[in-house]
Design an enzyme around this catalytic site. Structure first.
Site, mmCIF file in Angstrom:
data_model
loop_
_atom_site.group_PDB
_atom_site.id
_atom_site.type_symbol
_atom_site.label_atom_id
_atom_site.label_comp_id
_atom_site.label_asym_id
_atom_site.label_seq_id
_atom_site.Cartn_x
_atom_site.Cartn_y
_atom_site.Cartn_z
ATOM 1 C CE1 TYR A 41 -25.505 36.394 74.884
ATOM 2 C CE2 TYR A 41 -24.264 37.313 73.038
ATOM 3 C CZ TYR A 41 -24.359 36.435 74.099
ATOM 4 O OH TYR A 41 -23.309 35.586 74.384
ATOM 5 C CB SER B 67 -20.438 37.876 73.845
ATOM 6 O OG SER B 67 -20.561 37.527 72.481
HETATM 7 N N1 NAD Z 1 -20.798 29.452 73.339
HETATM 8 C C1 NAD Z 1 -20.537 30.568 72.668
HETATM 9 O O1 NAD Z 1 -20.306 30.550 71.457
HETATM 10 C C2 NAD Z 1 -20.475 31.878 73.418
HETATM 11 C C3 NAD Z 1 -20.003 33.003 72.742
HETATM 12 C C4 NAD Z 1 -19.931 34.213 73.427
HETATM 13 C C5 NAD Z 1 -20.326 34.284 74.750
HETATM 14 N N2 NAD Z 1 -20.803 33.179 75.366
HETATM 15 C C6 NAD Z 1 -21.222 33.296 76.771
HETATM 16 O O2 NAD Z 1 -20.676 32.225 77.514
HETATM 17 C C7 NAD Z 1 -21.528 31.957 78.626
HETATM 18 C C8 NAD Z 1 -21.796 30.463 78.743
HETATM 19 O O3 NAD Z 1 -22.459 30.040 77.596
HETATM 20 P P1 NAD Z 1 -22.389 28.536 77.069
HETATM 21 O O4 NAD Z 1 -22.169 28.639 75.602
HETATM 22 O O5 NAD Z 1 -21.483 27.737 77.887
HETATM 23 O O6 NAD Z 1 -23.930 28.093 77.231
HETATM 24 P P2 NAD Z 1 -24.669 27.152 78.294
HETATM 25 O O7 NAD Z 1 -26.108 27.187 77.910
HETATM 26 O O8 NAD Z 1 -24.014 25.809 78.331
HETATM 27 O O9 NAD Z 1 -24.437 27.863 79.692
HETATM 28 C C9 NAD Z 1 -25.282 28.869 80.197
HETATM 29 C C10 NAD Z 1 -25.736 28.472 81.592
HETATM 30 O O10 NAD Z 1 -26.476 29.549 82.166
HETATM 31 C C11 NAD Z 1 -27.525 28.965 82.917
HETATM 32 N N3 NAD Z 1 -28.576 29.970 83.125
HETATM 33 C C12 NAD Z 1 -29.435 30.482 82.228
HETATM 34 N N4 NAD Z 1 -30.257 31.360 82.806
HETATM 35 C C13 NAD Z 1 -29.929 31.410 84.135
HETATM 36 C C14 NAD Z 1 -30.431 32.119 85.245
HETATM 37 N N5 NAD Z 1 -31.478 32.971 85.136
HETATM 38 N N6 NAD Z 1 -29.844 31.937 86.461
HETATM 39 C C15 NAD Z 1 -28.807 31.058 86.602
HETATM 40 N N7 NAD Z 1 -28.289 30.348 85.565
HETATM 41 C C16 NAD Z 1 -28.840 30.524 84.343
HETATM 42 C C17 NAD Z 1 -27.986 27.801 82.047
HETATM 43 O O11 NAD Z 1 -28.800 26.876 82.739
HETATM 44 C C18 NAD Z 1 -26.655 27.234 81.596
HETATM 45 O O12 NAD Z 1 -26.168 26.268 82.519
HETATM 46 C C19 NAD Z 1 -22.771 32.826 78.453
HETATM 47 O O13 NAD Z 1 -22.621 33.992 79.244
HETATM 48 C C20 NAD Z 1 -22.722 33.199 76.984
HETATM 49 O O14 NAD Z 1 -23.364 34.418 76.724
HETATM 50 C C21 NAD Z 1 -20.892 31.968 74.744
#
Ligand code: NAD
Length: 256
Positions: free
Chosen positions: A161, A148
């Protein structure tokens, strides 16, 4: 994009958002995917949609914070796919109870620290520990870990985080260094503000407006923006990219 047809890719945490969008793009390009998640219902929905569109996909329940569960997930995925060429680590601890209590270095309880690191950093270490030997058996592969912008930004909250994501970048560089010569690439992708269903649910309008005031591109991100880069890194076109941490954020990380 070249070199995705027939690739066998594990998406660890791909029920929704960036993971689901990447699984979709991978199957569209001819790769097969095993989608693992704690949320089996949504992982199934995603896999079923990809299969209905003509792709090869399955959904498997697993928990990034549990050694045995990760081992079973990777083993079952490799069985379904017939081997492993790619691993996309994308799951993260985003439940409101944890997210809202991940504050400053003084205010954040150790239980929150432990939970966030256990899922976001140790979870990726767990999947790599099991999947990497399988990749080496088939002559190499590509791993993409989701970091991130928070890893570098110096946020005034979300200390656990941010630290977990900085650790993810170090993990990627380590794997690239040790196994690069054996044909394994390992990179991190660092999304900016990407609006998937989790972010819509969180409803952080003020934060989104604040980010819009600083971002260089004319909009916030969509899961498909990150899926495009991850798919490239998993493809043969990405063959000479190794050990990198890429900001994919519409220019949010640029400074005035
Ligand atoms: N969306 C953003 O703005 C953003 C920014 C920076 C980084 N990220 C990173 O991108 C990635 C995806 O995020 P997203 O925004 O698509 O959110 P999201 O909530 O759609 O996806 C996260 C997924 O992780 C799964 N998950 C959570 N805990 C788990 C566990 N213990 N075991 C297995 N699966 C688990 C959830 O069920 C979900 O499907 C994450 O790593 C997040 O930190 C997102």
């Amino acid at each position: 994009m070249q070199g995705l047809t027939g690739k066998r890719v594990i998406v660890a945490g791909g029920a929704t958002g960036i993971g689901a969008a990447t699984a979709e793009r991978l199957t569209e390009a001819g790769a097969a995917v095993a989608i693992g998640d704690v949320n089996l219902e949504r992982a199934r929905e995603t896999a079923d949609r990809l299969v209905a569109a003509g792709g090869k996909a399955t959904a498997i329940e697993f928990d990034l914070s549990d050694d045995r569960s990760v081992e079973a997930f990777i083993t079952e995925s490799a069985g379904f796919l017939g081997g492993v060429d790619g691993l996309f680590n994308v799951g993260a601890e985003m439940t409101p109870a944890v997210f809202k209590n991940d504050l400053t270095a003084i205010d954040t309880d150790m239980e929150i620290w432990k939970r966030v690191l256990d899922v976001n950093l140790l979870g990726y270490a767990r999947t790599i520990k099991v999947a990497l030997p399988l990749m080496l058996e088939s002559g190499g592969g590509s791993i993409v870990n989701t970091s991130s912008g928070a890893a570098f930004n110096g946020l005034n909250n979300r200390v656990a985080y941010s630290a977990s994501k900085a650790g993810v970048n170090a993990l990627s560089r380590h794997v690239a260094t040790v196994w690069g010569r054996e044909g394994v690439r390992c990179n991190s992708v660092m999304p900016g503000m990407v609006i998937g269903e989790t972010q819509k649910r969180m409803n952080h309008h003020e934060l989104h407006a604040e980010i819009m005031s600083r971002i260089r591109s004319p909009r916030l991100g969509a899961p498909s923006d990150i899926a495009a880069i991850v798919t490239y890194l998993l493809s043969d076109d990405g063959e000479w990219v190794n050990g990198q941490s890429w900001n994919v954020d519409g220019g949010l990380s640029l400074r005035d």
